[in-house]
Motif scaffolding. Structure first.
Motif, PDB file in Angstrom:
ATOM      1  N   UNK A  13       5.657  88.909  75.327  1.00  0.00           N
ATOM      2  CA  UNK A  13       5.041  88.533  74.045  1.00  0.00           C
ATOM      3  C   UNK A  13       5.055  87.021  73.871  1.00  0.00           C
ATOM      4  N   UNK A  14       4.024  86.495  73.234  1.00  0.00           N
ATOM      5  CA  UNK A  14       4.020  85.072  72.896  1.00  0.00           C
ATOM      6  C   UNK A  14       4.959  84.882  71.711  1.00  0.00           C
ATOM      7  N   UNK A  15       5.908  83.938  71.810  1.00  0.00           N
ATOM      8  CA  UNK A  15       6.871  83.757  70.720  1.00  0.00           C
ATOM      9  C   UNK A  15       6.185  83.478  69.388  1.00  0.00           C
ATOM     10  N   UNK A  16       6.687  84.120  68.349  1.00  0.00           N
ATOM     11  CA  UNK A  16       6.132  83.909  67.009  1.00  0.00           C
ATOM     12  C   UNK A  16       7.148  83.273  66.073  1.00  0.00           C
ATOM     13  N   UNK A  17       8.400  83.127  66.541  1.00  0.00           N
ATOM     14  CA  UNK A  17       9.405  82.480  65.708  1.00  0.00           C
ATOM     15  C   UNK A  17       9.201  80.968  65.777  1.00  0.00           C
ATOM     16  N   UNK A  18      10.162  80.215  65.263  1.00  0.00           N
ATOM     17  CA  UNK A  18      10.058  78.750  65.290  1.00  0.00           C
ATOM     18  C   UNK A  18       9.803  78.284  66.722  1.00  0.00           C
TER      19      UNK A  18
ATOM     20  N   UNK B  97      -8.420  89.699  77.206  1.00  0.00           N
ATOM     21  CA  UNK B  97      -7.033  89.306  77.458  1.00  0.00           C
ATOM     22  C   UNK B  97      -6.799  87.798  77.343  1.00  0.00           C
ATOM     23  N   UNK B  98      -7.483  87.009  78.168  1.00  0.00           N
ATOM     24  CA  UNK B  98      -7.190  85.584  78.207  1.00  0.00           C
ATOM     25  C   UNK B  98      -7.494  84.895  76.876  1.00  0.00           C
ATOM     26  N   UNK B  99      -8.612  85.244  76.250  1.00  0.00           N
ATOM     27  CA  UNK B  99      -8.971  84.623  74.986  1.00  0.00           C
ATOM     28  C   UNK B  99      -7.975  84.912  73.869  1.00  0.00           C
ATOM     29  N   UNK B 100      -7.681  86.185  73.592  1.00  0.00           N
ATOM     30  CA  UNK B 100      -6.703  86.486  72.546  1.00  0.00           C
ATOM     31  C   UNK B 100      -5.320  85.898  72.810  1.00  0.00           C
ATOM     32  N   UNK B 101      -4.876  85.922  74.078  1.00  0.00           N
ATOM     33  CA  UNK B 101      -3.559  85.349  74.384  1.00  0.00           C
ATOM     34  C   UNK B 101      -3.587  83.838  74.223  1.00  0.00           C
ATOM     35  N   UNK B 102      -4.673  83.196  74.627  1.00  0.00           N
ATOM     36  CA  UNK B 102      -4.769  81.750  74.455  1.00  0.00           C
ATOM     37  C   UNK B 102      -4.690  81.359  72.980  1.00  0.00           C
ATOM     38  N   UNK B 103      -5.275  82.156  72.106  1.00  0.00           N
ATOM     39  CA  UNK B 103      -5.188  81.881  70.666  1.00  0.00           C
ATOM     40  C   UNK B 103      -3.736  81.879  70.208  1.00  0.00           C
ATOM     41  N   UNK B 104      -2.961  82.851  70.662  1.00  0.00           N
ATOM     42  CA  UNK B 104      -1.540  82.914  70.297  1.00  0.00           C
ATOM     43  C   UNK B 104      -0.761  81.746  70.904  1.00  0.00           C
TER      44      UNK B 104
ATOM     45  N   UNK C 109       5.383  66.450  71.517  1.00  0.00           N
ATOM     46  CA  UNK C 109       4.273  65.526  71.239  1.00  0.00           C
ATOM     47  C   UNK C 109       3.437  65.351  72.498  1.00  0.00           C
ATOM     48  N   UNK C 110       2.683  66.382  72.866  1.00  0.00           N
ATOM     49  CA  UNK C 110       1.864  66.292  74.089  1.00  0.00           C
ATOM     50  C   UNK C 110       0.749  65.265  73.940  1.00  0.00           C
ATOM     51  N   UNK C 111       0.420  64.603  75.049  1.00  0.00           N
ATOM     52  CA  UNK C 111      -0.662  63.623  75.038  1.00  0.00           C
ATOM     53  C   UNK C 111      -2.031  64.298  75.142  1.00  0.00           C
ATOM     54  N   UNK C 112      -2.086  65.465  75.790  1.00  0.00           N
ATOM     55  CA  UNK C 112      -3.350  66.173  75.955  1.00  0.00           C
ATOM     56  C   UNK C 112      -3.623  67.073  74.756  1.00  0.00           C
ATOM     57  N   UNK C 113      -4.875  67.503  74.617  1.00  0.00           N
ATOM     58  CA  UNK C 113      -5.209  68.484  73.599  1.00  0.00           C
ATOM     59  C   UNK C 113      -4.583  69.826  73.931  1.00  0.00           C
ATOM     60  N   UNK C 114      -4.592  70.771  72.978  1.00  0.00           N
ATOM     61  CA  UNK C 114      -3.890  72.045  73.187  1.00  0.00           C
ATOM     62  C   UNK C 114      -4.371  72.841  74.391  1.00  0.00           C
ATOM     63  N   UNK C 115      -5.680  72.960  74.579  1.00  0.00           N
ATOM     64  CA  UNK C 115      -6.166  73.769  75.698  1.00  0.00           C
ATOM     65  C   UNK C 115      -5.859  73.107  77.039  1.00  0.00           C
ATOM     66  N   UNK C 116      -6.037  71.795  77.122  1.00  0.00           N
ATOM     67  CA  UNK C 116      -5.720  71.094  78.366  1.00  0.00           C
ATOM     68  C   UNK C 116      -4.223  71.157  78.646  1.00  0.00           C
TER      69      UNK C 116
END
Length: 199
Positions: free
Chosen positions: A81-86, A133-140, A155-162
């Motif tokens: 599961x993709x973590x949903x807590x802090x 699969x990939x799209x919904x999981x990427x959203x999470x 503090x990543x330098x790249x955007x979220x998808x990259x």
């Protein structure tokens, strides 16, 4: 008609039996994939292993790809599961370590790798894999990163998808090529790409 009159051949008359058959098909599919690979996997073999009629499978799924996607969605939801807590650098690190174990040890991880490989030369598989699969999981996963950024944990330098591509790409590549995934690789990716807040 009496309430107990049988209603043969109607799926809704036996939901418990239908669910048992559905799970048997999903388990048979991932077991056979591990044993024989994607090319050796057939609906006929799945039906034999699951103990159901081939027609039953085709009534519920249009292809073996869709069976495998159901298997992947169900199993990864439980084991990865993709973590949903802090969200913190450490929770993301733990998620990526779990992802590495999933790809190398879990039968559902083998399903994901097989579908990724098949998607390279089958547009229909690629479309279904991304949509289901990939799209919904990427959203999470994107939400996980956003929460960590908002909390000042990373503090990543790249955007979220990259950033996500750069984190999971090396792990998937090593799994696809049969290489081991050293623990230090995940640490290097997290420390280099996320720039976690110092303790």
């Amino acid at each position: 008609m009496p309430a107990t009159s049988p209603q043969p051949r109607r799926p809704r008359s036996g939901p418990r039996r239908d669910e048992t058959a559905r799970l048997a098909v999903l388990h048979a599919a991932d077991d056979l994939l591990v044993e024989h690979g994607f090319g050796g996997l057939t609906v006929e073999a799945i039906a034999r292993r699951a103990g159901v009629a081939k027609q039953t499978i085709y009534r519920w799924w249009p292809s073996k790809v869709e069976i495998l996607l159901d298997t992947l969605i169900e199993d990864s939801g439980k084991s990865l599961p993709v973590p949903t807590e802090k969200a913190t650098a450490d929770s993301i690190r733990g998620y990526l370590r779990g992802f590495a174990r999933f790809l190398t040890r879990d039968p559902a991880g083998k399903v994901l790798l097989a579908l990724i490989a098949q998607a390279q030369h089958d547009p229909d598989t690629a479309k279904s894999l991304h949509k289901r699969y990939l799209g919904p999981r990427r959203t999470l996963e994107r939400d996980m990163l956003a929460r960590a950024i908002e909390a000042g944990e990373i503090s990543p330098e790249l955007g979220p998808d990259a950033t996500l591509d750069a984190l999971v790409g090396p792990i998937v590549y090593r799994a696809l090529t049969g290489a081991s995934i050293p623990r230090g690789l995940v640490d290097a990716l997290v420390d280099g790409l996320l720039r976690p807040r110092p303790n």
